[in-house]
Write an enzyme that holds these catalytic residues in place. Structure first.
Site, PDB file in Angstrom:
ATOM      1  N   ALA A  34     -33.905  12.319  17.585  1.00 13.01           N
ATOM      2  CA  ALA A  34     -34.392  13.375  18.485  1.00 13.01           C
ATOM      3  C   ALA A  34     -33.876  14.753  18.082  1.00 13.01           C
ATOM      4  O   ALA A  34     -34.548  15.757  18.310  1.00 13.01           O
ATOM      5  CB  ALA A  34     -34.014  13.050  19.925  1.00 13.01           C
ATOM      6  N   THR A  35     -32.704  14.832  17.478  1.00 16.00           N
ATOM      7  CA  THR A  35     -32.201  16.132  17.028  1.00 16.00           C
ATOM      8  C   THR A  35     -33.172  16.737  16.024  1.00 16.00           C
ATOM      9  O   THR A  35     -33.577  17.901  16.139  1.00 16.00           O
ATOM     10  CB  THR A  35     -30.803  15.989  16.394  1.00 16.00           C
ATOM     11  OG1 THR A  35     -29.912  15.453  17.376  1.00 16.00           O
ATOM     12  CG2 THR A  35     -30.275  17.324  15.897  1.00 16.00           C
ATOM     13  N   ASN A  88     -29.564  14.134  29.894  1.00 16.79           N
ATOM     14  CA  ASN A  88     -28.618  13.159  29.353  1.00 16.79           C
ATOM     15  C   ASN A  88     -27.289  13.130  30.102  1.00 16.79           C
ATOM     16  O   ASN A  88     -26.499  12.228  29.906  1.00 16.79           O
ATOM     17  CB  ASN A  88     -28.382  13.432  27.867  1.00 16.79           C
ATOM     18  CG  ASN A  88     -28.095  14.884  27.595  1.00 16.79           C
ATOM     19  OD1 ASN A  88     -28.938  15.750  27.834  1.00 16.79           O
ATOM     20  ND2 ASN A  88     -26.904  15.170  27.112  1.00 16.79           N
ATOM     21  N   GLN A 132     -34.129  10.598  26.500  1.00 19.55           N
ATOM     22  CA  GLN A 132     -33.551   9.758  27.551  1.00 19.55           C
ATOM     23  C   GLN A 132     -34.615   9.083  28.413  1.00 19.55           C
ATOM     24  O   GLN A 132     -34.293   8.184  29.193  1.00 19.55           O
ATOM     25  CB  GLN A 132     -32.625  10.588  28.457  1.00 19.55           C
ATOM     26  CG  GLN A 132     -31.377  11.123  27.793  1.00 19.55           C
ATOM     27  CD  GLN A 132     -30.346  10.043  27.484  1.00 19.55           C
ATOM     28  OE1 GLN A 132     -30.400   8.922  27.976  1.00 19.55           O
ATOM     29  NE2 GLN A 132     -29.374  10.394  26.649  1.00 19.55           N
ATOM     30  N   SER A 184     -35.981   9.169  20.510  1.00 14.40           N
ATOM     31  CA  SER A 184     -34.878   8.637  19.710  1.00 14.40           C
ATOM     32  C   SER A 184     -34.740   7.144  19.950  1.00 14.40           C
ATOM     33  O   SER A 184     -34.696   6.709  21.105  1.00 14.40           O
ATOM     34  CB  SER A 184     -33.573   9.340  20.107  1.00 14.40           C
ATOM     35  OG  SER A 184     -32.494   8.775  19.406  1.00 14.40           O
ATOM     36  N   ALA A 185     -34.657   6.344  18.876  1.00 18.48           N
ATOM     37  CA  ALA A 185     -34.607   4.887  19.032  1.00 18.48           C
ATOM     38  C   ALA A 185     -33.284   4.400  19.618  1.00 18.48           C
ATOM     39  O   ALA A 185     -33.257   3.439  20.390  1.00 18.48           O
ATOM     40  CB  ALA A 185     -34.851   4.219  17.674  1.00 18.48           C
ATOM     41  N   HIS A 186     -32.170   5.065  19.279  1.00 20.07           N
ATOM     42  CA  HIS A 186     -30.876   4.486  19.682  1.00 20.07           C
ATOM     43  C   HIS A 186     -30.534   4.697  21.145  1.00 20.07           C
ATOM     44  O   HIS A 186     -29.540   4.184  21.632  1.00 20.07           O
ATOM     45  CB  HIS A 186     -29.744   4.966  18.759  1.00 20.07           C
ATOM     46  CG  HIS A 186     -29.239   6.348  18.995  1.00 20.07           C
ATOM     47  ND1 HIS A 186     -28.112   6.588  19.752  1.00 20.07           N
ATOM     48  CD2 HIS A 186     -29.673   7.549  18.576  1.00 20.07           C
ATOM     49  CE1 HIS A 186     -27.890   7.896  19.779  1.00 20.07           C
ATOM     50  NE2 HIS A 186     -28.828   8.501  19.064  1.00 20.07           N
ATOM     51  N   THR A 243     -38.867   9.623   1.867  1.00 18.94           N
ATOM     52  CA  THR A 243     -39.187   8.199   1.921  1.00 18.94           C
ATOM     53  C   THR A 243     -38.858   7.637   3.294  1.00 18.94           C
ATOM     54  O   THR A 243     -37.772   7.879   3.819  1.00 18.94           O
ATOM     55  CB  THR A 243     -38.395   7.440   0.844  1.00 18.94           C
ATOM     56  OG1 THR A 243     -38.766   7.988  -0.428  1.00 18.94           O
ATOM     57  CG2 THR A 243     -38.687   5.955   0.858  1.00 18.94           C
ATOM     58  N   CYS A 276     -16.101  18.133  25.205  1.00 19.93           N
ATOM     59  CA  CYS A 276     -14.755  18.534  24.791  1.00 19.93           C
ATOM     60  C   CYS A 276     -14.835  19.175  23.412  1.00 19.93           C
ATOM     61  O   CYS A 276     -15.382  18.598  22.496  1.00 19.93           O
ATOM     62  CB  CYS A 276     -13.845  17.320  24.697  1.00 19.93           C
ATOM     63  SG  CYS A 276     -14.002  16.228  26.090  1.00 19.93           S
TER      64      CYS A 276
HETATM   65  C1  LIG Z   1     -29.302  11.702  22.311  1.00 19.42           C
HETATM   66  C2  LIG Z   1     -30.170  12.848  22.600  1.00 19.42           C
HETATM   67  C3  LIG Z   1     -30.627  13.684  21.582  1.00 19.42           C
HETATM   68  C4  LIG Z   1     -30.242  13.471  20.133  1.00 19.42           C
HETATM   69  O1  LIG Z   1     -30.864  12.338  19.622  1.00 19.42           O
HETATM   70  P1  LIG Z   1     -30.436  11.766  18.191  1.00 19.42           P
HETATM   71  O2  LIG Z   1     -31.475  10.724  17.908  1.00 19.42           O
HETATM   72  O3  LIG Z   1     -29.067  11.188  18.385  1.00 19.42           O
HETATM   73  O4  LIG Z   1     -30.467  12.880  17.228  1.00 19.42           O
HETATM   74  C5  LIG Z   1     -31.441  14.737  21.910  1.00 19.42           C
HETATM   75  N1  LIG Z   1     -31.800  14.963  23.176  1.00 19.42           N
HETATM   76  C6  LIG Z   1     -31.392  14.184  24.190  1.00 19.42           C
HETATM   77  C7  LIG Z   1     -31.837  14.476  25.579  1.00 19.42           C
HETATM   78  C8  LIG Z   1     -30.554  13.101  23.938  1.00 19.42           C
HETATM   79  O5  LIG Z   1     -30.136  12.351  24.936  1.00 19.42           O
END
Ligand SMILES: *Cc1c(COP(=O)(O)O)cnc(C)c1O
Length: 396
Positions: A84-85, A164, A192, A212-214, A252, A338
């Site tokens: 997502a970044t 988030n 999110q 974002s997948a994670h 790729t 922090c």
């Molecule tokens: C985690 C998050 C991101 C960043 O996603 P990544 O896949 O870790 O780069 C961006 N925006 C929100 C709202 C998020 O929670």
């Protein structure tokens, strides 16, 4: 293959993981789907001259359909990225560059993720003008305020789908309608939201949306940007190279991760409704327990428009960092970001008007797919004990 049901068969693992907004465990079924692509099926999805390439391409295209299906998009509108970044960077920088002739003004919110806010700051250094709207005290965007902020030279509005830190869900469809009416592009960071609540990019008239997948029990290092086709959105690529992803993001493709992302989306599509009810129930129970046992606790952000797995709570008279240190068996985070030298209270809570003291006394609970009732009970018990102890021993 094991479903979420397998969680009952294990003893509770410590520390109990309640930080699902930072990242989520990889679902074992997602891992299973990815494994062949680390082994025999290693092909490059861009290789057109042999079976290895065709197999990889087929898997990527299936994943593209799975992501599109969950997001209310068509496969052709999904551009795979590293997360997502990167999607936020591509959306904002790519659109501002491509539509430079229309203007140079961008509108966003003070509670956005840093991937948006820092990108906006960079755009400002490169000459753009930005309006950063404050939220209402409940974290939501006031639509009248948004209307007032859009100007003749506004190119793009970027408002996140779900926050988030405080889990607040913005009125994305209403924002989409306003942006369409005013003829400006609308981007939403839905990292999110996807897989937690029903997301429909087309119905909500979003032009660009980041995933974002994670954050949804998929692998790290992969995500996507939704780029609307009707009406079409132009983007200046930010990574040039082989012309992958219709020239919008060269490089790729990370086939195993993309396959995992697709599988994660398919699982959410099938299980999201039941999971939201279960996780929401656990969150409500955690909230009720803490409120019943502790005086001086406050929930930050709207309780009605909120992700089911989020609880952001301040505990009057307790230092949040001290509270975390006293809870080694619960993996949580404070609402604060922090930095190495100083502990600044969360800019999100500050934007809501939460005072410094209370903002410093905040915990963010993130529950998700593998969270059990037993874990929530344990965490509640430990937090209650710790807050009581700290209020006596180290009153702030
Ligand atoms: C985690 C998050 C991101 C960043 O996603 P990544 O896949 O870790 O780069 C961006 N925006 C929100 C709202 C998020 O929670």
């Amino acid at each position: 293959m094991e479903g979420p049901g397998h969680r009952e068969r294990f003893l509770m693992e410590k520390p109990v993981y309640l930080d699902y907004h930072a990242t989520t465990p990889l679902d074992p079924r997602v891992l299973e789907a990815m494994l062949p692509f680390f082994g025999r099926r290693f092909g490059n999805a861009a290789s057109r001259s042999h079976r290895y390439g065709w197999e990889a391409e087929k898997a990527v295209e299936q994943a593209r359909r799975q992501v599109a299906e969950l997001a209310g998009a068509t496969a052709r509108e999904i551009v795979f990225t590293s997360g997502a970044t990167e999607s936020d960077n591509l959306a904002l920088k790519g659109a501002m560059e491509a539509y430079r002739s229309r203007g140079n003004h961008i509108v966003t919110m003070a509670t956005e993720h840093k991937a948006v806010l820092d990108t906006v700051r960079r755009l400002e250094r490169m000459g753009a003008r930005a309006t950063v709207l404050p939220p209402e005290p409940d974290g939501l965007l006031d639509l009248g305020r948004l209307r007032g902020a859009i100007q003749p030279d506004t190119v793009l509005v970027s408002v996140m789908y779900a926050n988030n830190e405080i889990g607040v869900i913005q009125p994305v469809c209403e924002i989409g309608a306003i942006c369409r009416e005013k003829g400006v592009l609308f981007h939403s960071d839905a990292a999110q939201a996807l897989g937690k609540v029903a997301v429909d990019a087309a119905a909500c008239q979003a032009d660009l949306m980041s995933f974002s997948a994670h954050k949804m029990c998929g692998p790290k290092g992969v995500g996507a940007l939704y780029v609307r086709r009707h009406p079409p959105v132009r983007l200046a690529p930010q990574i040039d190279g082989g012309g992958h992803e219709w020239g919008m993001r060269s490089g790729t493709l990370n086939v195993p991760a993309i396959v995992g992302f697709g599988e994660a989306c398919a699982l959410c599509a099938a299980e999201m409704a039941a999971e939201a009810a279960r996780v929401g129930g656990l969150r409500d129970r955690l909230k009720a327990r803490l409120e019943a046992e502790l005086p001086g606790v406050y929930v930050n952000g709207s309780m009605t428009r909120r992700l089911p797995g989020n609880l952001n709570m301040s505990f009057r008279g307790v230092d949040g960092e001290a509270l975390l240190l006293s809870l080694p068996d619960v993996a949580l985070s404070t609402g604060s970001a922090c930095t190495s030298a100083t502990v600044e209270p969360s800019f999100v809570l500050a934007a809501l008007g939460v005072g410094r003291d209370l903002a410093h006394s905040t915990l963010r609970f993130g529950l998700g797919r593998f969270t059990t009732e037993e874990e929530v009970e344990y965490a509640a018990r430990r937090v209650i004990e710790s807050v009581r102890k700290l209020r006596v021993l180290a009153p702030v």
